[in-house]
Motif scaffolding. Structure first.
Motif, short mmCIF file in Angstrom:
data_model
loop_
_atom_site.label_atom_id
_atom_site.label_comp_id
_atom_site.label_asym_id
_atom_site.label_seq_id
_atom_site.Cartn_x
_atom_site.Cartn_y
_atom_site.Cartn_z
N ILE A 12 0.89 -1.20 -0.01
CA ILE A 12 -0.15 0.02 -0.04
C ILE A 12 0.99 1.28 -0.03
CG2 ILE A 12 -1.72 1.14 1.27
CD1 ILE A 12 -2.56 -1.32 2.61
N GLU A 13 0.65 2.12 -1.00
CA GLU A 13 1.40 3.40 -1.07
C GLU A 13 0.49 4.49 -1.47
OE1 GLU A 13 3.70 6.31 -0.68
OE2 GLU A 13 4.76 4.29 -0.36
N LEU A 14 0.49 5.55 -1.11
CA LEU A 14 -0.34 6.58 -1.39
C LEU A 14 0.11 7.57 -2.24
CD1 LEU A 14 -2.96 8.52 -0.70
CD2 LEU A 14 -1.59 9.56 0.98
N ALA A 15 1.27 7.77 -2.45
CA ALA A 15 1.89 8.70 -3.47
C ALA A 15 1.93 8.00 -4.83
CB ALA A 15 3.50 8.93 -3.00
N LYS A 16 1.29 8.67 -5.89
CA LYS A 16 1.26 8.31 -7.11
C LYS A 16 2.52 8.14 -7.91
CE LYS A 16 -2.19 9.51 -9.41
NZ LYS A 16 -3.35 10.43 -10.20
N SER A 17 3.28 9.05 -7.57
CA SER A 17 4.50 8.98 -8.16
C SER A 17 5.53 7.96 -7.76
CB SER A 17 5.32 10.45 -8.01
OG SER A 17 5.50 10.56 -6.61
N ILE A 18 5.23 7.25 -6.54
CA ILE A 18 6.00 6.17 -5.91
C ILE A 18 5.47 4.96 -6.33
CG2 ILE A 18 7.13 5.47 -3.94
CD1 ILE A 18 6.92 8.08 -2.72
N ILE A 19 4.22 4.86 -6.19
CA ILE A 19 3.53 3.35 -6.60
C ILE A 19 3.83 3.16 -7.74
CG2 ILE A 19 1.37 4.17 -7.26
CD1 ILE A 19 1.79 1.31 -4.94
N VAL A 20 3.64 3.86 -8.98
CA VAL A 20 4.26 3.53 -10.16
C VAL A 20 5.60 2.97 -10.28
CG1 VAL A 20 2.64 5.10 -11.27
CG2 VAL A 20 4.85 6.05 -11.01
N SER A 21 6.59 3.57 -9.43
CA SER A 21 8.14 3.02 -9.40
C SER A 21 7.88 1.61 -8.78
CB SER A 21 8.78 3.69 -8.48
OG SER A 21 8.91 4.98 -9.24
N ALA A 22 7.02 1.25 -7.74
CA ALA A 22 6.94 0.11 -7.38
C ALA A 22 6.56 -1.04 -8.29
CB ALA A 22 6.19 0.33 -6.07
N ALA A 23 5.48 -0.50 -8.94
CA ALA A 23 5.09 -1.41 -10.25
C ALA A 23 5.82 -1.92 -11.12
CB ALA A 23 3.69 -0.63 -10.60
N GLN A 24 6.91 -0.80 -11.53
CA GLN A 24 7.65 -1.07 -12.31
C GLN A 24 8.90 -2.16 -11.97
OE1 GLN A 24 8.68 3.25 -13.30
NE2 GLN A 24 8.18 2.70 -15.41
N GLU A 25 9.02 -2.04 -10.69
CA GLU A 25 10.03 -2.86 -9.98
C GLU A 25 9.38 -4.28 -9.89
OE1 GLU A 25 13.54 -3.86 -7.63
OE2 GLU A 25 13.02 -2.30 -8.62
N VAL A 26 7.96 -4.31 -9.61
CA VAL A 26 7.41 -5.71 -9.51
C VAL A 26 7.17 -6.34 -10.93
CG1 VAL A 26 5.17 -6.90 -8.96
CG2 VAL A 26 6.10 -5.04 -7.44
N LYS A 27 7.18 -5.56 -11.96
CA LYS A 27 6.91 -6.02 -13.45
C LYS A 27 8.25 -6.44 -13.82
CE LYS A 27 4.30 -4.19 -16.36
NZ LYS A 27 3.74 -3.44 -17.39
N ASN A 28 9.25 -5.78 -13.68
CA ASN A 28 10.52 -6.00 -14.01
C ASN A 28 11.24 -7.35 -13.37
OD1 ASN A 28 10.87 -3.74 -15.88
ND2 ASN A 28 11.76 -2.65 -14.00
N ALA A 29 10.72 -7.71 -12.15
CA ALA A 29 10.97 -8.86 -11.35
C ALA A 29 10.24 -10.14 -11.82
CB ALA A 29 11.10 -8.54 -10.06
N GLY A 30 9.20 -9.98 -12.45
CA GLY A 30 8.48 -10.95 -13.05
C GLY A 30 7.56 -11.78 -11.97
N VAL A 31 7.48 -11.20 -10.78
CA VAL A 31 6.75 -11.95 -9.68
C VAL A 31 5.20 -11.75 -9.98
CG1 VAL A 31 8.81 -11.65 -7.85
CG2 VAL A 31 7.10 -10.13 -8.32
#
Length: 212
Positions: free
Chosen positions: A68-87
């Protein structure tokens, strides 16, 4: 810390709803369906740029992780991290975590991670600390009977406050560590802040607690 505006964030969130869940309240009581399995659910409040939750997802593929992350500018970075990891065992919420009961039912989660939360050092801001008793009440409601809270921070004041708050609430402290990296815990997954602070030689505090 001021976050850089990302004008493409809205488009990214709209195109990645399979990862950053819109209207998460609709999954309340049924997160296993969202993950398409019946694995236990672990929640990270304040997931940052996703380093911790991605690392945990790799380490524990039989656990469903919700960040859970409120800041939109940060959550998109998290999503990219997850996508790149392939989990595939991570879902993210771009939401305010002030009341988790909006998204989770009683006994729906097994672990809540509080990683480097804002310490809110001024006394008048005590109610905003994520280990204030009002937050502990909601954690107790959504966690299973054997549920656990795991806190990591570099802030000694918040750590000491949290130990007192958890104890006063009647929780059992199962671990209290005043220098986490001195333990050389091979299972410890570091957050972005943890990497930054530990590189400066600052001790990292961790505690684990369960409700009685």
């Amino acid at each position: 810390m001021r976050q850089r505006h990302k004008p493409w964030a809205d488009d990214f969130l709209r195109d990645n709803q399979q990862l950053v869940v819109p209207n998460p309240g609709q999954h309340k009581s049924n997160w296993q369906a969202a993950f398409k399995n019946d694995h236990p659910v672990h929640i990270e409040i304040g997931t940052g740029k996703g380093q911790f939750i991605t690392g945990m997802a790799k380490q524990k593929p039989d656990i469903n992780f919700i960040g859970i992350e409120l800041a939109k500018s940060i959550i998109v970075s998290a999503a990219q991290e997850v996508k790149n990891a392939g989990v595939e065992n991570v879902l993210l919420l771009n939401e305010d975590a002030s009341d988790l009961r909006e998204f989770f039912s009683a006994n729906e989660a097994d672990v809540i991670y509080l990683n480097f939360s804002d310490p809110w050092p001024k006394n008048r801001h005590e109610k905003r600390r994520l280990t204030y008793h009002a937050f502990l009440e909601q954690y107790k409601e959504i966690l299973t009977n054997a549920g656990e809270i795991v806190l990591k921070t570099d802030n000694r004041g918040l750590f000491e406050y949290s130990l007192v708050s958890l104890s006063k609430f009647g929780m059992t402290l199962e671990e209290v560590t005043i220098d986490l990296h001195d333990l050389n815990d091979p299972l410890n997954v570091m957050t972005e802040y943890e990497v930054k602070f530990s590189a400066k030689g600052q001790p990292i505090y961790r505690c684990k607690a369960r409700f009685v």
